[in-house]
Motif scaffolding. Sequence first.
Motif, PDB file in Angstrom:
ATOM      1  N   UNK A 162      14.310  28.787 -15.893  1.00  0.00           N
ATOM      2  CA  UNK A 162      12.873  28.556 -15.741  1.00  0.00           C
ATOM      3  C   UNK A 162      12.093  29.677 -16.416  1.00  0.00           C
ATOM      4  N   UNK A 163      11.078  29.294 -17.165  1.00  0.00           N
ATOM      5  CA  UNK A 163      10.180  30.259 -17.793  1.00  0.00           C
ATOM      6  C   UNK A 163       8.827  30.208 -17.116  1.00  0.00           C
ATOM      7  N   UNK A 186      10.499  42.079 -22.288  1.00  0.00           N
ATOM      8  CA  UNK A 186       9.956  43.399 -22.648  1.00  0.00           C
ATOM      9  C   UNK A 186       8.625  43.291 -23.400  1.00  0.00           C
ATOM     10  N   UNK A 187       7.886  44.387 -23.371  1.00  0.00           N
ATOM     11  CA  UNK A 187       6.664  44.525 -24.159  1.00  0.00           C
ATOM     12  C   UNK A 187       6.986  45.337 -25.416  1.00  0.00           C
ATOM     13  N   UNK A 204      15.863  30.592 -24.555  1.00  0.00           N
ATOM     14  CA  UNK A 204      14.855  31.342 -25.312  1.00  0.00           C
ATOM     15  C   UNK A 204      13.471  30.907 -24.858  1.00  0.00           C
ATOM     16  N   UNK A 205      12.581  31.874 -24.667  1.00  0.00           N
ATOM     17  CA  UNK A 205      11.234  31.553 -24.218  1.00  0.00           C
ATOM     18  C   UNK A 205      10.219  31.884 -25.306  1.00  0.00           C
ATOM     19  N   UNK A 220      11.368  35.251 -27.248  1.00  0.00           N
ATOM     20  CA  UNK A 220      12.267  36.232 -26.647  1.00  0.00           C
ATOM     21  C   UNK A 220      13.528  35.554 -26.165  1.00  0.00           C
ATOM     22  N   UNK A 221      14.679  36.210 -26.460  1.00  0.00           N
ATOM     23  CA  UNK A 221      15.978  35.758 -25.980  1.00  0.00           C
ATOM     24  C   UNK A 221      16.622  36.888 -25.190  1.00  0.00           C
ATOM     25  N   UNK A 222      17.273  36.510 -24.101  1.00  0.00           N
ATOM     26  CA  UNK A 222      17.868  37.488 -23.202  1.00  0.00           C
ATOM     27  C   UNK A 222      18.764  38.466 -23.955  1.00  0.00           C
TER      28      UNK A 222
END
Length: 275
Positions: A162-163, A186-187, A204-205, A220-222
């Motif tokens: 879930x995103x 992360x930023x 991926x989100x 972003x990907x984990x």
Amino acid sequence: AVRDIGTLPGWSTSFGMSINEQGQVAGYAGRNSSADGRAFRFNGILDGSTLTDLSAASGTASYAYGINSAGEVTGSVIEGGVLPQAFAYRNGTFTKLGFAQVGNRSEGRAINGLGQIVGFGNITANATNRALIYTNGVWGVLPSLIGTEVVEAFGINDAGQIAGRAVTNGALRAVLYTAGSRLVAPLIGGAVNNYANAINSAGAIAGAMTIGGTARAFRWEQGQNPVLLGGFTPNGYSVAHGINNFRQTVGAANNAAGTSRAFLHSAEQLYDMND
């Protein structure tokens, strides 16, 4: 090319919010003269390019936001000016899904191939939003990052990842719920916040982060650093709204004239979909 899918009879505008592998689209029709809406499903080119009016049950307005591979739709219905209630449209039936615990607001934002629905709402009447998941007829509550701060879910894949977005220490942050964990994206680049709008089957989100006061689209990907997707102008406004299994991302970005334009980000290149 950009295709006009039209709108419902008696309505003047339309908004496409989600698309599945068959080219079916969930969205809603609107009128220039009022704020009400009517949820619809575009049934795809192979099905005659028709629009199905999902109605509003006994409500006065409805909005569709998510669609899965089976053509099932979720969204929100508003009855008599009260707070929204999530709905599911399956096999030609419009069903209101009620509320979590003793809340009085729920919104469906995404639905996966298993029929699980995520979104947000309150769990106590008139309280702040919490991220919700609807499975087998029951609302569940996703945990906040800190205490009971605001959390909202916007995407779910068939693996149940879930995103969403959460407020933590006063800042909005993109969150990935996966395998029982809560991961915060992360930023980078001096960003002060970020948020997620979509997730693909690999987890991926895509969304946006604020850098120098301007929203900047990212993926972003984990286990990796976020990737800024760029824009039509240097450091210009852009937001990602969807991502597929090829990591192709769609969204909106401002051009040099300040006009919002739909974009496709593919193979690390950004394309103006209006060209």
